[in-house]
Design an enzyme around this catalytic site. Structure first.
Site, PDB file in Angstrom:
ATOM      1  N   ASP A   1      -6.195  -5.007   6.190  1.00 15.83           N
ATOM      2  CA  ASP A   1      -7.320  -4.478   5.427  1.00 15.83           C
ATOM      3  C   ASP A   1      -8.360  -5.573   5.218  1.00 15.83           C
ATOM      4  O   ASP A   1      -9.548  -5.405   5.508  1.00 15.83           O
ATOM      5  CB  ASP A   1      -6.786  -3.953   4.077  1.00 15.83           C
ATOM      6  CG  ASP A   1      -7.804  -3.085   3.353  1.00 15.83           C
ATOM      7  OD1 ASP A   1      -8.886  -2.840   3.911  1.00 15.83           O
ATOM      8  OD2 ASP A   1      -7.514  -2.655   2.223  1.00 15.83           O
TER       9      ASP A   1
ATOM     10  N   TYR B   1       0.814  -1.219   0.000  1.00 13.18           N
ATOM     11  CA  TYR B   1       0.000   0.000   0.000  1.00 13.18           C
ATOM     12  C   TYR B   1       0.850   1.273   0.000  1.00 13.18           C
ATOM     13  O   TYR B   1       0.317   2.370   0.067  1.00 13.18           O
ATOM     14  CB  TYR B   1      -0.920   0.038   1.231  1.00 13.18           C
ATOM     15  CG  TYR B   1      -2.142  -0.828   1.111  1.00 13.18           C
ATOM     16  CD1 TYR B   1      -2.127  -1.991   0.358  1.00 13.18           C
ATOM     17  CD2 TYR B   1      -3.319  -0.485   1.750  1.00 13.18           C
ATOM     18  CE1 TYR B   1      -3.245  -2.793   0.253  1.00 13.18           C
ATOM     19  CE2 TYR B   1      -4.453  -1.282   1.655  1.00 13.18           C
ATOM     20  CZ  TYR B   1      -4.403  -2.434   0.908  1.00 13.18           C
ATOM     21  OH  TYR B   1      -5.517  -3.225   0.816  1.00 13.18           O
TER      22      TYR B   1
ATOM     23  N   LYS C   1       2.272 -13.484   6.390  1.00 12.07           N
ATOM     24  CA  LYS C   1       2.332 -14.521   5.359  1.00 12.07           C
ATOM     25  C   LYS C   1       3.810 -14.873   5.140  1.00 12.07           C
ATOM     26  O   LYS C   1       4.315 -14.941   4.017  1.00 12.07           O
ATOM     27  CB  LYS C   1       1.655 -13.954   4.095  1.00 12.07           C
ATOM     28  CG  LYS C   1       1.367 -14.939   3.022  1.00 12.07           C
ATOM     29  CD  LYS C   1       0.289 -15.952   3.365  1.00 12.07           C
ATOM     30  CE  LYS C   1       0.278 -17.050   2.322  1.00 12.07           C
ATOM     31  NZ  LYS C   1      -0.226 -18.324   2.786  1.00 12.07           N
TER      32      LYS C   1
ATOM     33  N   ASP D   1      -3.521 -16.953   6.199  1.00 15.05           N
ATOM     34  CA  ASP D   1      -4.661 -17.766   5.740  1.00 15.05           C
ATOM     35  C   ASP D   1      -5.231 -18.601   6.882  1.00 15.05           C
ATOM     36  O   ASP D   1      -6.450 -18.759   7.018  1.00 15.05           O
ATOM     37  CB  ASP D   1      -4.285 -18.638   4.529  1.00 15.05           C
ATOM     38  CG  ASP D   1      -2.891 -19.214   4.616  1.00 15.05           C
ATOM     39  OD1 ASP D   1      -1.961 -18.447   4.923  1.00 15.05           O
ATOM     40  OD2 ASP D   1      -2.724 -20.418   4.401  1.00 15.05           O
TER      41      ASP D   1
END
Ligand code: NAP
Length: 411
Positions: free
Chosen positions: A302, A160, A227, A278
Site C-alpha cells: 500500500d 489489513y 520487514k 525500508d
C-alpha cells in the site's frame, strides 16, 4: 437463460473462458463494467471512447469489445435498492473480467468499503499497480524515467485483515489478558490490539501469480519486499515462502539472487531476490532502474505503490488491477471526487490505463500499446486536464472527454 435482473447480456458478445489456467478470449468478448459514482460517468465515457478506438485501430474491425453494464454503488442503490447486487459478482465471475470506476462508500449502515467487499467476495488476492513515467508528466524527481516497476501487493491478509479491537473494550482486554497470562507477552493496559495474520497459502498463491506474471511478460527480476528483520514469523516468513514456492513450482524458470551473486549465470531465468522494506524505499529513489517487479505483503505494498506513483508524478493517473485465480477486476485507483461530478473536468487517465491493463490481460497488447502511445502524445502536446495543466508550463486545459479525444488523435 438470462439470470440478470438489471444487467443485460450483450447479444452479439461471447464469453471469455478459462481452460487449465489459460484464458481463452473470443473476438468479441463480453466485458462487464461498473460506471462508478461521482466523476465515474465522466471518466467512463472518455474511457469507452479511447478503448473502443484503440481496439478498432489495432484490429481493424476484426475484434471489438461487447460492454455490459453492471451495477454497484450509488447507481446500484437507486436502481436495485442494494449497494452491491449479487448479479454484479455473478457477471464478473461468469465473464472473468470487470472494469470498475470509483465507488462511494456509504456512510453508516454497517457497510464496509464496497471495493474491499468486491475483492473479498471474488477472492481477488493480488493487487497489481504498474508504475512508470509518462514523458512530460511533471514529477518531483530529476530523472523520473528511471523508475519502471510493477508492484504486486497481497490483498487479503496482514494487518489489513480487519481483525482489531478498540482500546478500552472488553474484547481488547480479553485478548490482552490471554496474551499476557498465557503467552507471556507484555502489553500495556488499555492498548488497542490488531492481529497480523500471514499464511503460507495466502503468500504462496500471491508470489506464484507474480512469478507467472514475470514469465508471461519476459521480466528478468522479482523482488520480495518484507520487514522480516523485525517481524520474523509474518514478514520474514513471507520471504521464505516466496523462495519456497519459486523452488517448488518454477524450479527451471527461477533462480535465487544469492546464486547469481555466487557467480551462476541466470540464463534467462527470473532472478528472485528480497529486500527489507525500508531499504526498498531508498532503492526506488536511488537505484530505481535495478528493479522490475516488487512483490509485497498488504501494508508494505500500500505504502510503496503510492510512494512510487508520486515519484513519477502519476498519483492521479495510476492504474490498478485486482486479480484472483480466474477473475480480474481493473479499476481507477482514485476516488469519486464528488465536487467535480458531472463537470467533464477530471483526468480519465487512471481508468483508461486500467482498461489498457485489461486489454493486456486478455492478450490484446497491440491495443494497449496504442493507448499508451496516445496518452503520451496528448501529454507531450500539453493538451491536458486541469490537474496536469496546473503543474505544466504552457499547457492548455481541456475537459475529460476532449482529453480522451486527444488521446485517440495521438494514437
Ligand atoms: P478522491 O475522490 O480521490 O479525491 C481527492 C482529490 O484527488 C480530488 O479532490 C482531486 O484533487 C484529486 N483527484 C481524484 N481523482 C481525480 C481525477 N480523476 N482527476 C484529477 N484529479 C483527481 O478522494 P476522496 O475525496 O478522499 O474520496 C471521495 C470518495 O471516494 C469517498 O467516498 C471515498 O470513499 C471514495 N473512494 C473510492 C475509491 C475507489 O472506489 N477505488 C478510492 C478512494 C476513495 P483536487 O481537489 O486537488 O483537484
Amino acid at each position: 437463460m438470462n439470470e440478470y435482473r438489471y444487467a443485460r447480456i450483450p447479444e452479439t458478445g461471447e464469453r471469455i473462458t478459462h481452460g487449465e489456467g489459460v484464458i481463452q478470449v473470443p473476438d468479441r468478448p463480453i466485458i462487464p463494467f461498473v460506471e462508478g459514482d461521482g466523476i465515474g460517468p465522466d471518466i467512463w465515457k472518455a474511457t469507452k471512447h479511447v478503448v473502443d478506438s484503440a481496439v478498432r485501430e489495432a484490429y481493424g474491425g476484426k475484434r471489438s469489445l461487447a460492454w455490459m453494464e453492471v451495477y454497484a454503488g450509488q447507481k446500484a442503490h437507486e436502481k436495485t435498492g442494494e449497494w452491491l447486487p449479487e448479479e454484479t459478482f455473478h457477471a464478473m465471475r461468469e465473464f472473468k473480467v470487470g472494469l470498475k470506476g470509483p465507488l462511494t462508500t456509504p456512510i453508516g449502515g454497517g457497510i464496509r468499503s464496497l471495493n474491499v467487499t468486491i475483492r473479498k467476495i471474488l477472492d481477488l488476492y493480488s493487487c497489481i499497480r504498474p508504475v512508470r513515467w509518462i514523458e512530460g508528466v511533471p514529477s518531483p524527481m530529476k530523472d523520473p524515467g528511471r523508475l519502471d516497476v510493477v508492484i504486486f501487493r497481497e490483498n487479503t491478509e496482514d494487518v489489513y485483515a480487519g481483525i482489531e479491537w478498540a482500546s478500552g473494550t472488553p474484547e481488547a482486554e480479553k485478548v490482552r489478558r490471554f496474551l499476557v497470562d498465557e503467552m507471556g507477552a507484555q502489553i500495556r493496559e488499555g492498548s488497542g490490539i490488531g492481529i497480523k495474520p500471514m499464511s503460507p497459502f495466502g503468500t504462496k498463491r500471491h508470489v506464484a501469480a507474480a512469478i507467472q506474471y514475470a514469465l508471461d511478460r519476459g521480466l528478468s527480476k522479482l523482488t520480495l519486499v518484507h520487514k522480516g528483520n523485525i517481524m520474523k514469523f509474518t514478514e520474514g516468513a513471507f520471504a521464505d515462502w516466496g523462495y519456497e514456492v519459486a523452488r517448488e513450482r518454477f524450479p527451471d524458470q527461477t533462480i535465487p539472487e544469492s546464486r547469481v551473486w555466487e557467480g551462476e549465470d541466470p540464463a534467462g531465468r527470473v532472478v528472485i531476490g528480497d529486500r527489507i522494506a525500508d531499504a526498498m524505499f531508498q532503492q526506488v529513489l536511488l537505484r530505481p532502474d535495478e528493479y522490475e517487479l516488487l512483490v509485497t505483503p498488504n501494508l508494505n505494498g500500500d505504502y510503496l505503490s503510492d510512494a512510487c506513483a508520486a515519484q513519477v508524478g502519476g498519483l492521479g493517473m495510476a492504474p490498478g488491477a485486482n486479480i484472483g485465480d480466474e477473475v480480474a477486476v481493473f479499476e481507477a485507483t482514485h476516488g469519486t471526487a464528488p465536487k467535480y461530478a458531472g463537470q467533464d473536468k477530471v483526468n480519465p487517465g487512471s481508468l483508461i490505463l486500467s482498461a489498457g491493463m485489461l486489454l493486456e490481460h486478455i492478450g490484446w497488447g497491440e491495443a494497449a500499446r496504442l493507448i499508451d502511445k496516445g496518452l503520451e502524445g496528448a501529454v507531450r502536446a500539453r493538451t491536458v486536464t486541469y490537474d496536469l495543466e496546473r503543474q505544466m508550463e504552457g499547457a492548455t486545459t481541456v475537459g475529460t472527454f476532449r482529453f480522451g479525444e486527444e488521446i485517440v488523435r495521438n494514437m
